[in-house]
Design an enzyme around this catalytic site. Sequence first.
Site, PDB file in Angstrom:
ATOM      1  N   ALA A  49       1.080   3.586   7.516  1.00 39.69           N
ATOM      2  CA  ALA A  49       1.231   4.953   8.119  1.00 39.69           C
ATOM      3  C   ALA A  49      -0.030   5.611   8.517  1.00 39.69           C
ATOM      4  CB  ALA A  49       1.860   6.365   7.061  1.00 39.69           C
ATOM      5  N   ASN A  88       0.737  -1.269   0.157  1.00 36.93           N
ATOM      6  CA  ASN A  88      -0.174   0.124  -0.091  1.00 36.93           C
ATOM      7  C   ASN A  88       0.680   1.207   0.389  1.00 36.93           C
ATOM      8  OD1 ASN A  88      -1.757   1.704   0.716  1.00 36.93           O
ATOM      9  ND2 ASN A  88      -3.114   0.382   2.148  1.00 36.93           N
ATOM     10  N   ASP A  89       1.360   1.380   0.955  1.00 42.44           N
ATOM     11  CA  ASP A  89       2.312   3.047   1.425  1.00 42.44           C
ATOM     12  C   ASP A  89       3.016   2.815   0.075  1.00 42.44           C
ATOM     13  OD1 ASP A  89       0.795   3.725   3.107  1.00 42.44           O
ATOM     14  OD2 ASP A  89       2.209   3.101   5.152  1.00 42.44           O
ATOM     15  N   VAL A  90       3.592   1.709  -0.082  1.00 43.48           N
ATOM     16  CA  VAL A  90       5.374   1.827  -0.704  1.00 43.48           C
ATOM     17  C   VAL A  90       4.969   2.022  -2.238  1.00 43.48           C
ATOM     18  CG1 VAL A  90       6.339   0.279   0.200  1.00 43.48           C
ATOM     19  CG2 VAL A  90       4.387  -0.345  -1.090  1.00 43.48           C
ATOM     20  N   THR A  91       3.290   2.784  -2.430  1.00 43.15           N
ATOM     21  CA  THR A  91       3.125   2.147  -4.187  1.00 43.15           C
ATOM     22  C   THR A  91       2.374   3.938  -4.412  1.00 43.15           C
ATOM     23  OG1 THR A  91       0.522   1.338  -2.997  1.00 43.15           O
ATOM     24  CG2 THR A  91       2.826   0.695  -4.854  1.00 43.15           C
TER      25      THR A  91
END
Lengths: 470, 92
Positions: free
Chosen positions: A439, A397-400
């Site tokens: 996050a 999720n956050d890494v994209t």
Amino acid sequence: MHEGAPVNPWVALAYLVAGICFILALRGLSSPASSRRGNRLGMLGMAIAVVTTLITHEIASPIELGAAIAIGGVIGFVTARRIAMTAMPQLVAAFHSLVGMAAVLVAAAAFLNPGAFGILGPDGEILSISRIEMGLGVAIGAITFSGSVIAFLKLNGNMSGKPILLPGRHVINLGVLAGILGLIGYFVTDQSPWVFWTVTALSFVIGFLLIVPIGGADMPVVVSMLNSYSGWAAAAMGFTLHNTAMIVTGALVGSSGAILSYIMCRAMNRSFISVIAGGFGAVADSGGSGAAIDRPWKRGSAEDAAFLMSQAEQVIIVPGYGMAVAQAQHALREMGDKLKEHGVRVKYAIHPVAGRMPGHMNVLLAEANVPYDEVFELEDINSEFAQTDVAFVIGANDVTNPAAKTDKSSPIYGMPVLDVEKAKTVLFIKRSMGGVGYAGVDNELFYRDNTMMLLADAKKMVEEIVKSLD
Amino acid sequence: MDFISILSIFVLACFVGYYVVWSVTPALHTPLMAVTNAISSVIIVGALIASAASGAEVAKWLGLVAVALASVNIFGGFAVTERMLAMYKKKG
């Protein structure tokens, strides 16, 4: 070993050879092709170190030692054979705790019986320098132990992965740390047992306090850090024992863990201090995300996804922790195989902090028989998304999140992310639209025109896509 | 060995560690952690010496327990690394 004792140069040489074997073991990991030879060299080094100690030191009765080694060895071996690959982070944490405990026990034994370790001065007291080494060894060992136990409980789900915040924790932590260092200093002047045991007890406490406030997603840093500590503990004991193999190994493991921690922090664009201070992801729950709920987004089905991907020239799969939780790696590889039958080029893109420990995703993909030359690191593949037809995000999720590049107010601003939104179509598997990443921020990606949300359990969705591809 | 020679070995080994670990491919970072775990159990050397300790019964038992714990790590760490590394295959 110490002043007065005969120093056998062959013994020192043997420990040196063991140390070199350990260096070569790590060197082997520079490529999968040479890695297994490296691991064998590591075993050889360990055998040399153990055998050398056995034949050159007075030792316990072979029966007692044999029993201890056999009990430990069987437990270790059986666990290593049976453990699921998805459980690797907690296994590593558990192993770290054992190194920490072993260091504490060795330091305690050295304190109780310094003569056997050759660290007594002419006055019958423990040498001052050895007291510092011993104090540091027991402190680092104890921190490694209790910290790793907490990390294990969090990773294994026995304890909430959410950060647990005590009021005034920074003051408490700094106070306890100062107390430990002060007592180690005092230990030089006074070798009373209470000093040693208080250092030990305080170190167990600080290890616990340090890890409790750190959230699940920061675990890659924590696991790496504890890896580093276990090395420094071994090195400190190596100083006490004047043993080259232990010092070299401790230095190697210590730097290894430190470098991994650095790589993980860089991949999250956060400082090591802020990770250790803990609490990340705990504050964002309170609000802010409400405004985003009404934004329009597109929902797709497994058939849509199968159709889009089978028409594509290139598909890049972006796995994350969610893939590990859903155990979807085998289904994913099957999907990759089916796509290849349709003439599609399939690649995998791994963000350094995807998962719960460094390299977590790579191991899971390897387990599912994905060839490692189809798996790419962030910096090697990021430029390719623009020429890619479909980016398939599963459990990440956050890494994209493109907000990391554009939104200065976002908590993840500045974090290097995978440029999935540049692909013609983004397929994003997610359980529901409700949850957010670790996050605690909403992902811009969900609402883009070229994104299609696939709302389901990751494994089920992939299996359905595989069926539709037939 | 005096303290300074030991310190020299330690500092140089840190540099070796630094360069060797940066050359490890990120794909193998999990096996790296597993194998560093296994080799840091070289602390078993200290445990073996402690377990010998004649005349100090408590120290001896602490040593034996440490030997068992380190053995879990040595056997477990190398075995799990071996198992992981065996899974990394090239195309075809």
